[in-house]
Design a protein around this motif. Structure first.
Motif, PDB file in Angstrom:
ATOM      1  N   ALA A 116       2.580  99.194  20.992  1.00  0.00           N
ATOM      2  CA  ALA A 116       3.278 100.242  20.229  1.00  0.00           C
ATOM      3  C   ALA A 116       4.176  99.642  19.160  1.00  0.00           C
ATOM      4  N   ALA A 117       4.944  98.614  19.523  1.00  0.00           N
ATOM      5  CA  ALA A 117       5.853  97.994  18.554  1.00  0.00           C
ATOM      6  C   ALA A 117       5.073  97.283  17.449  1.00  0.00           C
ATOM      7  N   LEU A 118       3.958  96.669  17.793  1.00  0.00           N
ATOM      8  CA  LEU A 118       3.170  95.952  16.798  1.00  0.00           C
ATOM      9  C   LEU A 118       2.529  96.919  15.804  1.00  0.00           C
ATOM     10  N   VAL A 119       2.033  98.045  16.299  1.00  0.00           N
ATOM     11  CA  VAL A 119       1.480  99.055  15.393  1.00  0.00           C
ATOM     12  C   VAL A 119       2.554  99.557  14.445  1.00  0.00           C
ATOM     13  N   ALA A 142      -3.455  96.954  16.082  1.00  0.00           N
ATOM     14  CA  ALA A 142      -2.478  97.103  14.998  1.00  0.00           C
ATOM     15  C   ALA A 142      -3.149  97.015  13.639  1.00  0.00           C
ATOM     16  N   ALA A 143      -4.130  96.115  13.506  1.00  0.00           N
ATOM     17  CA  ALA A 143      -4.842  95.986  12.235  1.00  0.00           C
ATOM     18  C   ALA A 143      -5.583  97.273  11.899  1.00  0.00           C
ATOM     19  N   LYS A 144      -6.277  97.853  12.877  1.00  0.00           N
ATOM     20  CA  LYS A 144      -6.997  99.101  12.631  1.00  0.00           C
ATOM     21  C   LYS A 144      -6.030 100.230  12.274  1.00  0.00           C
ATOM     22  N   ALA A 145      -4.859 100.223  12.899  1.00  0.00           N
ATOM     23  CA  ALA A 145      -3.897 101.297  12.669  1.00  0.00           C
ATOM     24  C   ALA A 145      -3.285 101.249  11.278  1.00  0.00           C
ATOM     25  N   CYS A 146      -3.288 100.066  10.639  1.00  0.00           N
ATOM     26  CA  CYS A 146      -2.687  99.954   9.303  1.00  0.00           C
ATOM     27  C   CYS A 146      -3.719  99.643   8.221  1.00  0.00           C
ATOM     28  N   GLY A 147      -4.994  99.542   8.583  1.00  0.00           N
ATOM     29  CA  GLY A 147      -6.039  99.318   7.602  1.00  0.00           C
ATOM     30  C   GLY A 147      -6.211  97.877   7.171  1.00  0.00           C
ATOM     31  N   ALA A 148      -5.653  96.932   7.916  1.00  0.00           N
ATOM     32  CA  ALA A 148      -5.754  95.523   7.537  1.00  0.00           C
ATOM     33  C   ALA A 148      -7.099  94.934   7.958  1.00  0.00           C
ATOM     34  N   ALA A 149      -7.548  93.933   7.220  1.00  0.00           N
ATOM     35  CA  ALA A 149      -8.645  93.094   7.705  1.00  0.00           C
ATOM     36  C   ALA A 149      -8.124  92.312   8.909  1.00  0.00           C
ATOM     37  N   HIS A 150      -9.008  91.957   9.813  1.00  0.00           N
ATOM     38  CA  HIS A 150      -8.517  91.197  10.962  1.00  0.00           C
ATOM     39  C   HIS A 150      -9.587  90.254  11.489  1.00  0.00           C
ATOM     40  N   ALA A 151      -9.120  89.144  12.069  1.00  0.00           N
ATOM     41  CA  ALA A 151     -10.019  88.079  12.520  1.00  0.00           C
ATOM     42  C   ALA A 151      -9.495  87.454  13.794  1.00  0.00           C
ATOM     43  N   ARG A 152     -10.431  87.035  14.644  1.00  0.00           N
ATOM     44  CA  ARG A 152     -10.058  86.221  15.800  1.00  0.00           C
ATOM     45  C   ARG A 152      -9.979  84.769  15.365  1.00  0.00           C
ATOM     46  N   LEU A 153      -9.069  84.011  15.995  1.00  0.00           N
ATOM     47  CA  LEU A 153      -9.020  82.566  15.825  1.00  0.00           C
ATOM     48  C   LEU A 153      -9.236  81.956  17.197  1.00  0.00           C
ATOM     49  N   LEU A 154     -10.340  81.241  17.371  1.00  0.00           N
ATOM     50  CA  LEU A 154     -10.737  80.739  18.687  1.00  0.00           C
ATOM     51  C   LEU A 154      -9.869  79.566  19.140  1.00  0.00           C
ATOM     52  N   PHE A 155      -9.703  79.461  20.469  1.00  0.00           N
ATOM     53  CA  PHE A 155      -9.004  78.323  21.052  1.00  0.00           C
ATOM     54  C   PHE A 155      -9.911  77.537  21.998  1.00  0.00           C
ATOM     55  N   GLY A 156     -11.209  77.683  21.807  1.00  0.00           N
ATOM     56  CA  GLY A 156     -12.174  76.970  22.635  1.00  0.00           C
ATOM     57  C   GLY A 156     -13.544  77.589  22.427  1.00  0.00           C
ATOM     58  N   LEU A 157     -14.399  77.513  23.427  1.00  0.00           N
ATOM     59  CA  LEU A 157     -15.699  78.163  23.338  1.00  0.00           C
ATOM     60  C   LEU A 157     -15.522  79.667  23.160  1.00  0.00           C
ATOM     61  N   ASP A 158     -16.452  80.294  22.444  1.00  0.00           N
ATOM     62  CA  ASP A 158     -16.334  81.742  22.251  1.00  0.00           C
ATOM     63  C   ASP A 158     -16.890  82.480  23.456  1.00  0.00           C
ATOM     64  N   VAL A 159     -16.192  82.316  24.560  1.00  0.00           N
ATOM     65  CA  VAL A 159     -16.551  82.965  25.812  1.00  0.00           C
ATOM     66  C   VAL A 159     -16.509  84.482  25.650  1.00  0.00           C
ATOM     67  N   PHE A 160     -15.456  84.963  25.002  1.00  0.00           N
ATOM     68  CA  PHE A 160     -15.227  86.404  24.906  1.00  0.00           C
ATOM     69  C   PHE A 160     -16.273  87.069  24.015  1.00  0.00           C
ATOM     70  N   GLY A 161     -16.574  86.455  22.873  1.00  0.00           N
ATOM     71  CA  GLY A 161     -17.603  87.000  22.000  1.00  0.00           C
ATOM     72  C   GLY A 161     -18.981  86.923  22.616  1.00  0.00           C
ATOM     73  N   GLY A 162     -19.270  85.814  23.289  1.00  0.00           N
ATOM     74  CA  GLY A 162     -20.580  85.639  23.898  1.00  0.00           C
ATOM     75  C   GLY A 162     -20.858  86.665  24.978  1.00  0.00           C
ATOM     76  N   LEU A 202     -12.898  96.012  16.946  1.00  0.00           N
ATOM     77  CA  LEU A 202     -11.726  95.982  17.823  1.00  0.00           C
ATOM     78  C   LEU A 202     -11.862  94.891  18.876  1.00  0.00           C
ATOM     79  N   ALA A 203     -13.092  94.620  19.296  1.00  0.00           N
ATOM     80  CA  ALA A 203     -13.333  93.639  20.359  1.00  0.00           C
ATOM     81  C   ALA A 203     -13.493  92.229  19.826  1.00  0.00           C
ATOM     82  N   THR A 204     -14.072  92.084  18.623  1.00  0.00           N
ATOM     83  CA  THR A 204     -14.408  90.737  18.138  1.00  0.00           C
ATOM     84  C   THR A 204     -13.982  90.467  16.703  1.00  0.00           C
ATOM     85  N   GLY A 205     -13.216  91.377  16.094  1.00  0.00           N
ATOM     86  CA  GLY A 205     -12.709  91.137  14.751  1.00  0.00           C
ATOM     87  C   GLY A 205     -13.752  91.383  13.675  1.00  0.00           C
ATOM     88  N   HIS A 206     -13.276  91.459  12.421  1.00  0.00           N
ATOM     89  CA  HIS A 206     -14.212  91.529  11.302  1.00  0.00           C
ATOM     90  C   HIS A 206     -14.970  90.201  11.159  1.00  0.00           C
TER      91      HIS A 206
END
Length: 423
Positions: A116-119, A142-162, A202-206
């Motif tokens: 809520a605070a981030l939005v 928060a990005a979707k709520a304000c219309g911003a482009a958004h991206a994930r920055l990985l910290f290892g293997l892309d387990v979540f995207g895979g 929302l799950a994996t970024g633009h």
């Protein structure tokens, strides 16, 4: 442009974001980092501007009095992400129920305190780009709520995207009345509240910023990756006096990471046995061991130096070989140099990273359940005496250091932001 980083209060994960944040700042962009209030000091210590968001909630506190639960979370992947390396678990029932469990026990408690605070802040500050690590879904909301482009920055293997792509493949095969999507069901409440479309980004970024070379990564089909060179940042660092002098014997460094003792119950192998057996080799052994674990080591041989911490990016290039836990930052930092590695793996994506390292030929791997003093000593002896390990380590170092630096991908971020940003 304005760039907002969003990160859950995990120091080891935040440190992966720092070089990219500084690259954007030095390119003239305005950068701020949002996290829970108590984490602000870690952010400002990196010279970045912190924006405290929401309330402080420590998800590790939940397991403080349930040590078995915490330790069971340590080996391999938690559900549903265990399907990443186990095809037998890549089933509809496992993934759909696993996502529901992960949201209830992990993603929702992590993100709810900030959303809520981030939005509200994003709508006020109006960032052009939001960069979030793969578990901080508050950033994508928060990005979707304000219309911003958004991206994930990985910290290892892309387990979540895979795993997400595997889930979507199975989801399309389900009859409509059975095709539940727990992640999108969770997001839907925020889409309705804040008035944005419920879309897969929302799950994996633009797009996804990946700071690991192809040799050490597994990309998820269908996602847009922007690869850059890994630049190590481990927080405040001071070079000890002894590290300013060249070693008189081949130097071998040993670390099993900070999380083993800072979060969990200790090392997953007999560290004392390893040290005393390794000392039988004609080497200088430098071992980073938590202070409270050091008394159990006993009297150390003269060719062993034990310290609680040393900057790995300064230590690794002075070594003839290193031994580590296959943590992504440690492995990637070492891989910037032509240094053979022995990976003693156990947690999260460490087994897969260790396997990729060994497959490339730049090192060897042993699961900690099989790591004894003699097996580790013999593996290190091979790394020191068989030239092909150094050759392959040199090849891996070249692959990493010839990738674009964070500064060099900033123009690509600007282009992608212009494409996805909705003023």
């Amino acid at each position: 442009m304005r760039v907002l980083f969003a990160v859950n209060p995990e120091k080891t994960i935040f440190q992966y974001l720092v070089p990219m944040a500084w690259a954007l700042r030095t390119a003239g962009h305005e950068v701020r980092v949002a996290s829970q209030p108590a984490f602000a000091q870690v952010i400002t210590q990196a010279g970045l501007t912190a924006v405290p968001m929401g309330s402080d909630r420590n998800p590790w506190r939940v397991t403080t009095h349930r040590r078995h639960t915490r330790e069971s979370m340590r080996a391999g992947f938690m559900i549903p992400y265990d399907a990443f390396d186990d095809p037998a678990k890549a089933t509809w029932d496992h993934l759909s129920s696993g996502y529901a469990e992960a949201i209830r026990m992990w993603h929702k408690p992590q993100n709810f305190p900030m959303i809520a605070a981030l939005v509200e802040y994003a709508r006020y500050w109006k960032p052009d780009l939001v960069i979030w690590e793969p578990m901080t879904f508050a950033g994508s909301i928060a990005a979707k709520a304000c219309g911003a482009a958004h991206a994930r920055l990985l910290f290892g293997l892309d387990v979540f995207g895979g795993v997400r792509q595997t889930f979507l493949d199975l989801h399309r095969q389900q009859p409509p009345d059975h095709a539940t999507d727990p992640l999108m069901t969770w997001f839907d409440g925020y889409a309705r509240r804040y008035g944005f479309d419920l879309t897969e980004d929302l799950a994996t970024g633009h797009f996804t910023i990946d700071q690991f070379p192809a040799t050490l990564q597994t990309e998820a089909p269908g996602l847009h990756y922007l690869r850059m060179q890994y630049i190590p940042y481990g927080g405040p660092a001071t070079i000890p006096e002894w590290l300013t002098k060249p070693p008189t014997r081949p130097r071998v460094a040993l670390t099993m990471g900070l999380s083993a003792t800072e979060i969990y119950d200790g090392y997953t192998l007999d560290i004392g046995d390893l040290i005393h057996t390794l000392a039988e080799l004609d080497i200088e052994l430098v071992a980073t061991i938590a202070e409270h674990e050091q008394p159990a080591l006993g009297t150390l041989p003269p060719n062993v130096r034990v310290v609680p911490y040393v900057p790995w990016h300064a230590l690794a290039p002075t070594c003839a070989a290193v031994i580590h836990h296959a943590g992504a930052a440690t492995l990637a930092t070492t891989s910037r140099h032509p240094v053979p590695q022995l990976a003693l793996h156990y947690h999260f994506d460490q087994p897969q990273l260790a396997h990729k390292l060994a497959t490339h030929g730049a090192g060897l791997q042993i699961h900690t359940s099989n790591a004894t003093g003699p097996t580790v000593r013999d593996a290190v002896h091979r790394l020191l005496t068989e030239p092909h390990f150094h050759t392959r380590a040199t090849d891996l170092a070249h692959e990493i250091t010839t990738l674009p630096s964070p500064n060099q991908i900033v123009p690509h971020l600007e282009t992608l932001t212009a494409h996805h940003h909705t003023p």
